[in-house]
Design a protein around this motif. Structure first.
Motif, PDB file in Angstrom:
ATOM      1  N   GLU B  86      51.076  10.532  -8.303  1.00  0.00           N
ATOM      2  CA  GLU B  86      51.563  12.060  -8.195  1.00  0.00           C
ATOM      3  C   GLU B  86      53.124  12.170  -8.346  1.00  0.00           C
ATOM      4  OE1 GLU B  86      48.603  14.516  -6.574  1.00  0.00           O
ATOM      5  OE2 GLU B  86      49.419  14.317  -4.767  1.00  0.00           O
ATOM      6  N   GLU B  89      55.043  11.350 -12.452  1.00  0.00           N
ATOM      7  CA  GLU B  89      54.803  11.793 -13.748  1.00  0.00           C
ATOM      8  C   GLU B  89      54.317  11.339 -15.009  1.00  0.00           C
ATOM      9  OE1 GLU B  89      58.057  14.742 -14.400  1.00  0.00           O
ATOM     10  OE2 GLU B  89      57.659  15.989 -12.407  1.00  0.00           O
ATOM     11  N   TYR B  92      47.565  11.281 -15.203  1.00  0.00           N
ATOM     12  CA  TYR B  92      46.879  12.513 -14.729  1.00  0.00           C
ATOM     13  C   TYR B  92      45.593  12.173 -14.576  1.00  0.00           C
ATOM     14  CZ  TYR B  92      44.565  16.943 -15.782  1.00  0.00           C
ATOM     15  OH  TYR B  92      43.746  17.979 -15.625  1.00  0.00           O
ATOM     16  N   TYR B  94      41.587  13.809 -13.669  1.00  0.00           N
ATOM     17  CA  TYR B  94      40.683  15.095 -13.771  1.00  0.00           C
ATOM     18  C   TYR B  94      39.316  14.986 -13.559  1.00  0.00           C
ATOM     19  CZ  TYR B  94      38.384  19.478 -15.776  1.00  0.00           C
ATOM     20  OH  TYR B  94      37.572  20.394 -15.953  1.00  0.00           O
ATOM     21  N   GLU B 110      36.530  24.352  -7.937  1.00  0.00           N
ATOM     22  CA  GLU B 110      37.922  23.981  -8.864  1.00  0.00           C
ATOM     23  C   GLU B 110      37.698  22.479  -9.116  1.00  0.00           C
ATOM     24  OE1 GLU B 110      41.308  25.391  -9.187  1.00  0.00           O
ATOM     25  OE2 GLU B 110      39.778  27.132  -9.451  1.00  0.00           O
ATOM     26  N   GLU B 113      42.134  17.830  -9.775  1.00  0.00           N
ATOM     27  CA  GLU B 113      43.313  17.593 -10.723  1.00  0.00           C
ATOM     28  C   GLU B 113      44.481  16.889  -9.832  1.00  0.00           C
ATOM     29  OE1 GLU B 113      43.993  20.087 -14.521  1.00  0.00           O
ATOM     30  OE2 GLU B 113      43.734  21.470 -13.041  1.00  0.00           O
ATOM     31  N   LYS B 114      45.050  15.914 -10.368  1.00  0.00           N
ATOM     32  CA  LYS B 114      46.131  14.902  -9.525  1.00  0.00           C
ATOM     33  C   LYS B 114      46.982  14.559 -10.745  1.00  0.00           C
ATOM     34  CE  LYS B 114      44.013  15.340  -5.773  1.00  0.00           C
ATOM     35  NZ  LYS B 114      44.399  16.100  -4.623  1.00  0.00           N
ATOM     36  N   LYS B 117      50.025  17.682 -14.818  1.00  0.00           N
ATOM     37  CA  LYS B 117      48.951  18.418 -15.436  1.00  0.00           C
ATOM     38  C   LYS B 117      49.225  18.706 -16.945  1.00  0.00           C
ATOM     39  CE  LYS B 117      47.453  20.319 -11.016  1.00  0.00           C
ATOM     40  NZ  LYS B 117      47.619  21.222  -9.947  1.00  0.00           N
ATOM     41  N   GLU B 118      50.323  18.652 -17.440  1.00  0.00           N
ATOM     42  CA  GLU B 118      50.601  18.950 -18.763  1.00  0.00           C
ATOM     43  C   GLU B 118      49.949  17.982 -19.692  1.00  0.00           C
ATOM     44  OE1 GLU B 118      54.797  18.644 -20.868  1.00  0.00           O
ATOM     45  OE2 GLU B 118      54.975  20.189 -19.349  1.00  0.00           O
ATOM     46  N   LYS B 120      47.156  17.069 -19.634  1.00  0.00           N
ATOM     47  CA  LYS B 120      45.455  17.645 -19.940  1.00  0.00           C
ATOM     48  C   LYS B 120      45.665  18.233 -21.247  1.00  0.00           C
ATOM     49  CE  LYS B 120      41.598  20.262 -18.730  1.00  0.00           C
ATOM     50  NZ  LYS B 120      41.084  21.548 -17.911  1.00  0.00           N
TER      51      LYS B 120
END
Lengths: 138, 169
Positions: B86, B89, B92, B94, B110, B113-114, B117-118, B120
């Motif tokens: 987390e 950066e 990611y 999902y 939902e 997502e961890k 997120k960009e 994805k």
């Protein structure tokens, strides 16, 4: 002596200089490629990444001993003989550090596995030992 | 041997040095790119993450239905380090679960997502257009059975990405 006219000698001299420059040019590149492929920086990266991937993939109970003689070979080339070994794993920061030269702090890569990593380096046999224990088994 | 005198004299011209310079630049760039690509493990890291998640939420072909509970924590359940994923950066994750008979409807409400997120979007672009410098991605669809209802089948979609380059200090 061999050339009757000056122009012939000049032509030969130019050609010899051209050939010498070509040889120097090719030699410089061979040296650069050799240096780049066997340099400490490449080994630092390769081994740090291999160890980090190994830890990421390992399940609790896994025990692995890896041969790191190539790291020692690269460190000897750099005349680097550290007391504490060439590989370091920080449980707190979750990172693997491989350092093969006296300059800088080496190459660092993080791993994502939250398990406890027990590790040790055998300088005599030039091996690196890793044992993965479940979290809380310190 | 050389018919034209001028041609012979052009051996050590400035053009030759410019051409050598260009060749040098291309060779150095080529070698540097080759060695950086050879040690690029971002896709392997992403692959390991997807396998690790699949392995922890699917047990012998059955979905661990703990994933549907509110207090499900992927980091605790899958033994992943929260801070590394987390805070850096560089990673990611999902996860989404679908009913195999209605694959368009998420059973999680939902998706989980961890991380960053960009990635994805980068993974989707990479798949579509082979973007070279995007993060290393791994996407898997895993089929699982229900422990409680033998007629129920699940599809678990897992995407993981890594853009960890390592640090030279």
């Amino acid at each position: 002596m061999m050339f009757r006219n000056k122009k012939g000698a000049e032509y030969l001299a130019k050609k010899i200089i051209f050939i010498i420059l070509n040889i120097l040019f090719v030699a410089a590149f061979l040296f650069f490629i050799g240096w780049k492929s066997s340099g400490a920086g490449v080994y630092e990266q390769i081994y740090a990444k291999q160890i980090a991937l190994l830890i990421d993939q390992a399940k609790p109970g896994t025990e692995v001993t890896i041969d790191i003689s190539k790291l020692y070979e690269a460190a000897r080339k750099e005349e680097y003989y550290p007391e504490k070994g060439l590989v370091d794993i920080s449980a707190e920061k979750k990172e693997v550090r491989v350092k093969l030269t006296s300059q800088g702090e080496g190459y660092i890569l993080k791993y994502t596995n939250n398990a406890v990593v027990v590790w040790g380096e055998n300088k005599h046999y030039e091996t690196f030992y890793i044992k993965i224990k479940p979290k809380g088994a310190e | 041997m050389i018919k034209y005198k001028k041609g012979g004299e052009e051996y050590l011209s400035p053009w030759m040095f410019i051409i050598w310079g260009l060749i040098a630049v291309f060779i150095v760039a080529g070698v540097l790119i080759f060695y950086s690509v050879e040690t690029d493990i971002r896709t392997e890291e992403a692959d390991i993450l997807t396998l690790r998640i699949a392995d922890c939420i699917v047990d012998s072909g059955y979905l661990d239905e703990f994933i549907f509970e509110e207090n499900f924590d992927v980091f605790v359940s899958c033994g992943l380090n929260k801070e590394v994923i987390e805070d850096t950066e560089d990673f990611y994750l999902y996860i989404d679960v679908f009913d195999a008979s209605q694959p368009e409807k998420s059973l999680l409400g939902e998706p989980i997502e961890k991380g960053f997120k960009e990635f994805k979007m980068q993974c989707a672009l990479k798949e579509a257009s082979k973007v070279a410098h995007a993060a290393g991605c791994s996407s898997k669809k895993v089929y699982a059975l229900s422990k409680t209802d033998s007629s129920k089948r699940f599809i678990i979609e897992i995407i993981a990405a890594s853009n960890q380059q390592g640090v030279v200090e």
